[in-house]
Design an enzyme around this catalytic site. Sequence first.
Site, PDB file in Angstrom:
ATOM      1  N   ASP A 141      15.152  38.383  22.418  1.00 52.72           N
ATOM      2  CA  ASP A 141      13.973  38.288  23.278  1.00 52.72           C
ATOM      3  C   ASP A 141      13.617  39.655  23.854  1.00 52.72           C
ATOM      4  O   ASP A 141      13.066  39.748  24.944  1.00 52.72           O
ATOM      5  CB  ASP A 141      14.241  37.279  24.403  1.00 52.72           C
ATOM      6  N   LYS A 144       9.828  43.299  20.277  1.00 53.27           N
ATOM      7  CA  LYS A 144       9.718  42.510  19.034  1.00 53.27           C
ATOM      8  C   LYS A 144       9.977  43.350  17.785  1.00 53.27           C
ATOM      9  O   LYS A 144      10.437  42.842  16.787  1.00 53.27           O
ATOM     10  CB  LYS A 144       8.361  41.816  18.974  1.00 53.27           C
ATOM     11  N   ASP A 169      12.779  34.451  20.189  1.00 46.87           N
ATOM     12  CA  ASP A 169      11.602  34.057  20.966  1.00 46.87           C
ATOM     13  C   ASP A 169      10.372  34.816  20.450  1.00 46.87           C
ATOM     14  O   ASP A 169      10.485  35.876  19.824  1.00 46.87           O
ATOM     15  CB  ASP A 169      11.824  34.386  22.460  1.00 46.87           C
ATOM     16  N   ASN A 170       9.179  34.266  20.700  1.00 40.22           N
ATOM     17  CA  ASN A 170       7.911  34.956  20.477  1.00 40.22           C
ATOM     18  C   ASN A 170       7.574  35.294  19.043  1.00 40.22           C
ATOM     19  O   ASN A 170       6.910  36.308  18.780  1.00 40.22           O
ATOM     20  CB  ASN A 170       7.861  36.269  21.285  1.00 40.22           C
ATOM     21  N   GLU A 199       5.068  30.786  27.193  1.00 39.78           N
ATOM     22  CA  GLU A 199       5.490  30.371  28.527  1.00 39.78           C
ATOM     23  C   GLU A 199       4.316  30.257  29.515  1.00 39.78           C
ATOM     24  O   GLU A 199       3.472  31.135  29.602  1.00 39.78           O
ATOM     25  CB  GLU A 199       6.555  31.331  29.102  1.00 39.78           C
TER      26      GLU A 199
HETATM   27  C1  LIG Z   1      16.094  47.924  22.499  1.00 37.27           C
HETATM   28  C2  LIG Z   1      16.351  47.321  23.814  1.00 37.27           C
HETATM   29  N1  LIG Z   1      17.579  47.407  24.375  1.00 37.27           N
HETATM   30  C3  LIG Z   1      17.802  46.848  25.582  1.00 37.27           C
HETATM   31  N2  LIG Z   1      16.871  46.203  26.314  1.00 37.27           N
HETATM   32  C4  LIG Z   1      15.646  46.120  25.779  1.00 37.27           C
HETATM   33  C5  LIG Z   1      15.330  46.648  24.522  1.00 37.27           C
HETATM   34  N3  LIG Z   1      14.040  46.383  24.245  1.00 37.27           N
HETATM   35  C6  LIG Z   1      13.530  45.721  25.322  1.00 37.27           C
HETATM   36  N4  LIG Z   1      14.503  45.557  26.239  1.00 37.27           N
HETATM   37  C7  LIG Z   1      14.364  44.861  27.497  1.00 37.27           C
HETATM   38  O1  LIG Z   1      14.045  43.501  27.190  1.00 37.27           O
HETATM   39  C8  LIG Z   1      12.896  43.081  27.945  1.00 37.27           C
HETATM   40  C9  LIG Z   1      11.707  43.147  27.047  1.00 37.27           C
HETATM   41  C10 LIG Z   1      11.229  42.079  26.468  1.00 37.27           C
HETATM   42  C11 LIG Z   1      10.034  42.169  25.574  1.00 37.27           C
HETATM   43  N5  LIG Z   1       9.352  40.889  25.629  1.00 37.27           N
HETATM   44  C12 LIG Z   1       8.047  40.831  25.454  1.00 37.27           C
HETATM   45  O2  LIG Z   1       7.380  41.836  25.223  1.00 37.27           O
HETATM   46  C13 LIG Z   1       7.387  39.519  25.623  1.00 37.27           C
HETATM   47  C14 LIG Z   1       5.994  39.502  25.780  1.00 37.27           C
HETATM   48  C15 LIG Z   1       5.307  38.305  25.975  1.00 37.27           C
HETATM   49  C16 LIG Z   1       3.845  38.315  26.115  1.00 37.27           C
HETATM   50  C17 LIG Z   1       3.059  37.363  25.486  1.00 37.27           C
HETATM   51  C18 LIG Z   1       1.662  37.368  25.619  1.00 37.27           C
HETATM   52  C19 LIG Z   1       1.056  38.339  26.410  1.00 37.27           C
HETATM   53  F1  LIG Z   1      -0.277  38.344  26.582  1.00 37.27           F
HETATM   54  C20 LIG Z   1       1.845  39.302  27.059  1.00 37.27           C
HETATM   55  C21 LIG Z   1       3.235  39.296  26.903  1.00 37.27           C
HETATM   56  C22 LIG Z   1       6.026  37.087  26.027  1.00 37.27           C
HETATM   57  C23 LIG Z   1       7.419  37.110  25.886  1.00 37.27           C
HETATM   58  O3  LIG Z   1       8.148  35.958  25.933  1.00 37.27           O
HETATM   59  C24 LIG Z   1       8.106  38.308  25.666  1.00 37.27           C
HETATM   60  O4  LIG Z   1       9.462  38.258  25.505  1.00 37.27           O
HETATM   61  C25 LIG Z   1      12.758  44.066  29.045  1.00 37.27           C
HETATM   62  C26 LIG Z   1      13.210  45.349  28.352  1.00 37.27           C
HETATM   63  O5  LIG Z   1      13.660  46.305  29.307  1.00 37.27           O
HETATM   64 MG   LIG Z   2      10.123  36.254  25.157  1.00 34.16          MG
END
Ligand SMILES: Cc1ncnc2c1ncn2[C@@H]1O[C@H](/C=C/CNC(=O)c2cc(-c3ccc(F)cc3)cc(O)c2O)C[C@H]1O
Ligand SMILES: [Mg+2]
Length: 214
Positions: A141, A144, A169-170, A199
């Site tokens: 999650d 992506k 997810d997603n 969600e």
């Molecule tokens: C490589 C890596 N290593 C460690 N932590 C990492 C990482 N890449 C992201 N992360 C961490 O995970 C989290 C990121 C999650 C990315 N999830 C998303 O971008 C995401 C975006 C949406 C979404 C849908 C429609 C819309 F209009 C807008 C947004 C819905 C979701 O359920 C999501 O998970 C936070 C980040 O710091």
């Molecule tokens: Mg998600």
Amino acid sequence: TGSSRPQRMLKAVQKNATKGDPKSVISAIDYYCRHKEWAMNVGDEKGLILDSVLTEVNPSTALELGTYCGYSTVRIARLLSPGSKLITIEFNPAFAAVARQIIAYAGLQDKVTLVEGPSGDLIPKMKERFGIKSFDFVFLDHWKDRYVPDTKLLEDCGLLRKGTVLLADNVICPGAPEYLKYVRNSPRYESQYYKSNLEYTKVEDGLEKSVFLG
Ligand SMILES: Cc1ncnc2c1ncn2[C@@H]1O[C@H](/C=C/CNC(=O)c2cc(-c3ccc(F)cc3)cc(O)c2O)C[C@H]1O
Ligand SMILES: [Mg+2]
């Protein structure tokens, strides 16, 4: 400077949930994100699918990529059998700080190890640092475009075994098209799509469950 969305989410948990009661923490976040301020938690609808896959797998060791505020961390950890462990990876320190407090508020800190850093650096260290032989369950999650490289890294590090379940997810919104191509075309995975909604919205989204065949 004002508070951040994750900090406001934490406040909502501290105000509306009961300490040590994971279900109330989950409900407090869902209520806040549905009625006050949207946030990218897996949410209550897709959360029921996550719950059912987890109950079916009953993992001893689970991995979550992308903790964010710890909503799905709490959803997963609350269903783990005694002695089972969840490792969750998050590279944003501000998110990690909020997640630690939400996980602790739910009383699940003994089942969860939150590791701060990029998944690409931490996955190769799982065996040596945490004595993990392989994961029974992985929840993807995070960004992506990291789903494919990190799945390949888990394979290459020998962290998947015959029967390991990956749940992503997603896969529709925002979408992970390369990941869907990868797991659906690979002879090493048996994949299944669970149709749901993004969600707290009526927009289509879904989870992809992929069993590693070894
Ligand atoms: C490589 C890596 N290593 C460690 N932590 C990492 C990482 N890449 C992201 N992360 C961490 O995970 C989290 C990121 C999650 C990315 N999830 C998303 O971008 C995401 C975006 C949406 C979404 C849908 C429609 C819309 F209009 C807008 C947004 C819905 C979701 O359920 C999501 O998970 C936070 C980040 O710091
Ligand atoms: Mg998600």
